[in-house]
Write a protein that holds these residues in place. Structure first.
Motif, PDB file in Angstrom:
ATOM      1  N   PHE A 349       7.218   8.708  15.047  1.00  0.00           N
ATOM      2  CA  PHE A 349       7.570   9.327  13.768  1.00  0.00           C
ATOM      3  C   PHE A 349       8.716   8.624  13.049  1.00  0.00           C
ATOM      4  O   PHE A 349       9.207   9.135  12.043  1.00  0.00           O
ATOM      5  N   HIS A 350       9.179   7.513  13.587  1.00  0.00           N
ATOM      6  CA  HIS A 350      10.248   6.747  12.933  1.00  0.00           C
ATOM      7  C   HIS A 350      11.514   7.580  12.751  1.00  0.00           C
ATOM      8  O   HIS A 350      12.288   7.344  11.826  1.00  0.00           O
ATOM      9  N   GLY A 351      11.710   8.560  13.627  1.00  0.00           N
ATOM     10  CA  GLY A 351      12.917   9.384  13.583  1.00  0.00           C
ATOM     11  C   GLY A 351      13.038  10.282  12.372  1.00  0.00           C
ATOM     12  O   GLY A 351      14.141  10.729  12.034  1.00  0.00           O
ATOM     13  N   LEU A 352      11.916  10.601  11.718  1.00  0.00           N
ATOM     14  CA  LEU A 352      11.965  11.327  10.444  1.00  0.00           C
ATOM     15  C   LEU A 352      11.966  12.850  10.595  1.00  0.00           C
ATOM     16  O   LEU A 352      12.119  13.559   9.599  1.00  0.00           O
ATOM     17  N   TYR A 353      11.772  13.360  11.810  1.00  0.00           N
ATOM     18  CA  TYR A 353      11.670  14.807  11.990  1.00  0.00           C
ATOM     19  C   TYR A 353      12.810  15.353  12.839  1.00  0.00           C
ATOM     20  O   TYR A 353      13.493  14.612  13.554  1.00  0.00           O
ATOM     21  N   ASN A 354      12.964  16.663  12.770  1.00  0.00           N
ATOM     22  CA  ASN A 354      13.841  17.404  13.667  1.00  0.00           C
ATOM     23  C   ASN A 354      12.988  18.289  14.558  1.00  0.00           C
ATOM     24  O   ASN A 354      11.890  18.698  14.175  1.00  0.00           O
ATOM     25  N   ARG A 355      13.488  18.630  15.734  1.00  0.00           N
ATOM     26  CA  ARG A 355      12.733  19.476  16.654  1.00  0.00           C
ATOM     27  C   ARG A 355      12.813  20.930  16.218  1.00  0.00           C
ATOM     28  O   ARG A 355      13.888  21.450  15.902  1.00  0.00           O
ATOM     29  N   SER A 356      11.701  21.596  16.224  1.00  0.00           N
ATOM     30  CA  SER A 356      11.663  23.031  15.951  1.00  0.00           C
ATOM     31  C   SER A 356      12.042  23.792  17.212  1.00  0.00           C
ATOM     32  O   SER A 356      11.743  23.358  18.332  1.00  0.00           O
ATOM     33  N   ASP A 357      12.691  24.937  17.028  1.00  0.00           N
ATOM     34  CA  ASP A 357      12.860  25.855  18.140  1.00  0.00           C
ATOM     35  C   ASP A 357      12.649  27.306  17.726  1.00  0.00           C
ATOM     36  O   ASP A 357      12.478  28.169  18.574  1.00  0.00           O
ATOM     37  N   SER A 358      12.622  27.561  16.417  1.00  0.00           N
ATOM     38  CA  SER A 358      12.545  28.928  15.903  1.00  0.00           C
ATOM     39  C   SER A 358      11.265  29.138  15.103  1.00  0.00           C
ATOM     40  O   SER A 358      10.732  28.203  14.501  1.00  0.00           O
ATOM     41  N   PHE A 359      10.810  30.378  15.081  1.00  0.00           N
ATOM     42  CA  PHE A 359       9.671  30.730  14.229  1.00  0.00           C
ATOM     43  C   PHE A 359      10.100  30.861  12.764  1.00  0.00           C
ATOM     44  O   PHE A 359       9.251  30.924  11.883  1.00  0.00           O
ATOM     45  N   TRP A 360      11.409  30.925  12.521  1.00  0.00           N
ATOM     46  CA  TRP A 360      11.951  30.904  11.157  1.00  0.00           C
ATOM     47  C   TRP A 360      12.859  29.689  11.014  1.00  0.00           C
ATOM     48  O   TRP A 360      13.992  29.784  10.576  1.00  0.00           O
ATOM     49  N   GLU A 361      12.325  28.542  11.378  1.00  0.00           N
ATOM     50  CA  GLU A 361      13.105  27.313  11.389  1.00  0.00           C
ATOM     51  C   GLU A 361      13.667  27.010  10.010  1.00  0.00           C
ATOM     52  O   GLU A 361      13.043  27.261   8.985  1.00  0.00           O
ATOM     53  N   ASN A 362      14.902  26.462  10.008  1.00  0.00           N
ATOM     54  CA  ASN A 362      15.541  26.010   8.776  1.00  0.00           C
ATOM     55  C   ASN A 362      15.822  27.159   7.811  1.00  0.00           C
ATOM     56  O   ASN A 362      15.725  27.027   6.601  1.00  0.00           O
TER      57      ASN A 362
END
Length: 613
Positions: A349-362
């Motif tokens: 992914f070329h470092g373009l994402y963040n890891r999700s951990d929540s169902f209401w992420e961000n």
């Protein structure tokens, strides 16, 4: 319950006994706090009220099925076409600079008591269907009654707290809610329904898929249908509601076209030569490496990242808890542990994402740290039904692994211990089996060729720990069918939950949704503590109360390990031919494309350069 006190709202006492509740008459409704816009507002702040009209907006059709064979929006049968909301109008229209506020469209105003136990929608007398028939209270009653009994389960569950709908006269309809229902959002829920024509469905079966354009209530009509290839919607010149405040500056194009392609590569190549004009990119590798073609280099195509203030969506690999092998949370945790996001993000992914951990992420609704205050109080009611570490440990987040190696040895050891404890031991062939000798077989189903590069390393990692993991590639139609029928072990999905969640949670995480085909409860969550928290969210009387209970629900769901969290970005990657104008202000809670317009001068300049025909 909250009572709106905006200066523009008219409060009047119902003609009833002295102790009767006040009846609120309003031009809109919101679950918490005041409405932003007064009754005499002329347009939303994020639109250009003087936007030019005309031209055509064309998109790539991005529905999961990759095709369509139905124009029926409300049933499971058939694959519905993208863009169908263009042909329908609801009673109320959403404002996209408020988290959950709705203003009159077909309904001119609403009346309801302080406890919101019922609502009266006052319809605009000028409202018309596409065949010229007036939209009446009887149409609203028929729509509600039909969706409650004949629509797909999602709608039936959503409307289960609607006790009755009654036409008081041609333009007034009263909707009464169940006596024990949490009523905060029910008026808005009903207000978002598209109003369907009773007279049309007297001769046309509602519960059948069809490619015959239906009589409808919205601004656009189905102009052209090429099944599985494209669908075109064009404005009705006789549409009655073009000048309504909620419509000013919106839908500025004469037509919308959705083009369908066999795969993402074909779609991307079509964008480059102008076969369609607006593309949202969902593949990081393409976004990072493939936007170097001539039309972009020449400035004919614009590449832009647009922020989105909504929750980023719960994308992940959802495990089907209806299957016995997933009943033990330790098995689910071990399966999730073998996905190395850090390596995937760096390598693919070329470092373009963040890891999700929540169902209401961000968003400010995701649980963080150890529970305290109102969130802890919300959880205390279910202490006997929840693992003790929910109360003492930070909210569950995926462990971080090495980005330099596809498989992390520490992950293998931890997953192995979990599987051993769950009774899945290593057999003579090196694969996990239970006490009866049955193998731990896990099938991941997907129709996406693009996801293979993510799934195959994950499959290898699971096999490394003894899980008999397999990947099955299906066509788009089969994937949709298997999702609707819950016929899978693990399936990829992205579920976007609202910032003011309400009754939709019953279909996503509630026990009824777990048993009803076609809902979004893919994991099959059926848990009394989850059900209880959902009902408390729906019944919350203040924003703070709702927030605390959503965080508690998020924490409980994450502890259940019902998914393998994927990744997120709080923005949209768009590429579009430079033929559009845009308002100065983008609405925070949507992409904002519905408020763009056709710029004829830009178009003619591209034609002069030979970029477009």
């Amino acid at each position: 319950m909250f009572r709106p006190r905006h200066a523009a709202l008219a409060l009047c006492l119902a003609a009833a006994p002295a102790m009767a509740q006040e009846t609120i008459t309003a031009h809109g409704i919101s679950p918490f706090g005041e409405l932003k816009y007064p009754a005499d507002f002329e347009h939303f702040d994020y639109v250009n009220p003087d936007a030019p009209q005309g031209g055509t907006m064309s998109f790539r059709g991005t529905l999961a099925s990759g095709t369509f064979d139905s124009l029926n929006y409300y049933i499971l049968k058939g694959e519905r076409a993208q863009g169908l909301p263009h042909i329908h109008d609801p009673l109320l229209a959403e404002a996209f600079d408020e988290p959950a506020s709705f203003y009159g469209l077909i309904a001119e105003s609403l009346e309801y008591p302080e406890d919101r136990a019922w609502v009266i929608f006052n319809l605009r007398p000028e409202a018309r269907f596409s065949d010229g028939h007036p939209i009446t209270a009887e149409d609203v009653v028929w729509t509600i009654d039909t969706l409650k009994t004949e629509a797909e389960p999602y709608w039936q569950i959503t409307l289960e707290d609607v006790e009755s709908a009654e036409a008081l006269d041609d333009h007034r309809v009263r909707v009464t809610f169940a006596e024990d229902a949490a009523t905060r959002d029910l008026a808005a829920t009903v207000g978002q329904l598209f109003v369907l024509p009773k007279h049309y469905y007297q001769d046309v079966p509602f519960n059948e898929s069809t490619l015959e354009p239906p009589v409808s209530s919205g601004w656009f009509r189905v102009e052209e249908v090429d099944p599985g290839r494209s669908i075109t919607y064009c404005k009705d010149p006789d549409y009655w509601g073009a000048d309504l405040p909620v419509n000013v500056g919106k839908n500025n194009f004469d037509c919308y076209v959705y083009e369908y392609f066999s795969d993402t590569t074909a779609a991307f190549e079509a964008l480059k030569v102008g076969e369609y004009l607006l593309h949202e990119e969902f593949q990081s590798s393409i976004w990072a490496t493939s936007y170097d073609f001539p039309a972009l280099d020449a400035g004919w195509i614009v590449r832009e990242e647009i922020p989105d203030g909504r929750s980023s969506g719960a994308q992940g690999f959802y495990m089907n808890l209806r299957r016995d092998k997933f009943r033990d949370v330790r098995v689910r945790e071990a399966i999730a542990m073998m996905f190395n996001f850090e390596w995937t993000n760096k390598t693919l992914f070329h470092g373009l994402y963040n890891r999700s951990d929540s169902f209401w992420e961000n968003s400010d609704l995701q649980a963080e740290g150890v529970p305290e205050g109102a969130e802890l109080a919300a959880l205390e009611a279910y202490r006997g039904q929840l693992p003790e570490d929910i109360f003492t440990e930070p909210a569950v987040s995926p462990p971080e692994w090495s980005a330099d190696s596809k498989i992390d040895r520490q992950a293998v050891r931890r997953a192995g211990r979990l599987l051993n404890a769950a009774g899945w031991t290593v057999g003579p062939d090196g694969m996990r089996q239970n006490a009866d000798g049955d193998p731990l077989t896990v099938e991941i189903v997907s129709d996406s060729a693009a996801f293979e590069r993510v799934l195959l390393p994950y499959i290898e990692n699971m096999r490394r720990v003894g899980i008999d993991a397999i990947y099955t590639r299906v066509d788009a139609a089969e994937e949709v069918q298997r999702q609707e029928e819950f016929d899978f072990d693990i399936m990829i999905a992205r579920i976007v939950l609202p910032l003011r969640p309400s009754t939709e949670l019953r279909t996503v995480f509630g026990s009824k949704g777990a048993k009803s085909p076609g809902t979004l409860n893919l994991a099959g969550v059926s848990d009394p503590a989850v059900d209880g928290l959902i009902e408390e969210i729906i019944a919350a009387e203040t924003l703070d109360e709702m927030t605390a209970h959503v965080k508690a629900l998020d924490r409980v769901l994450r502890a259940k390990h019902i998914w393998v969290p994927n990744w997120y970005k709080g923005s949209h990657w768009l590429a579009y031919w430079d033929v559009f104008g845009k308002p100065e202000t983008k609405p925070p809670y949507t992409r904002g494309v519905d408020y763009w317009w056709w710029d004829q001068e830009k178009y003619e300049a591209l034609v002069a350069e030979g970029a477009l025909n």
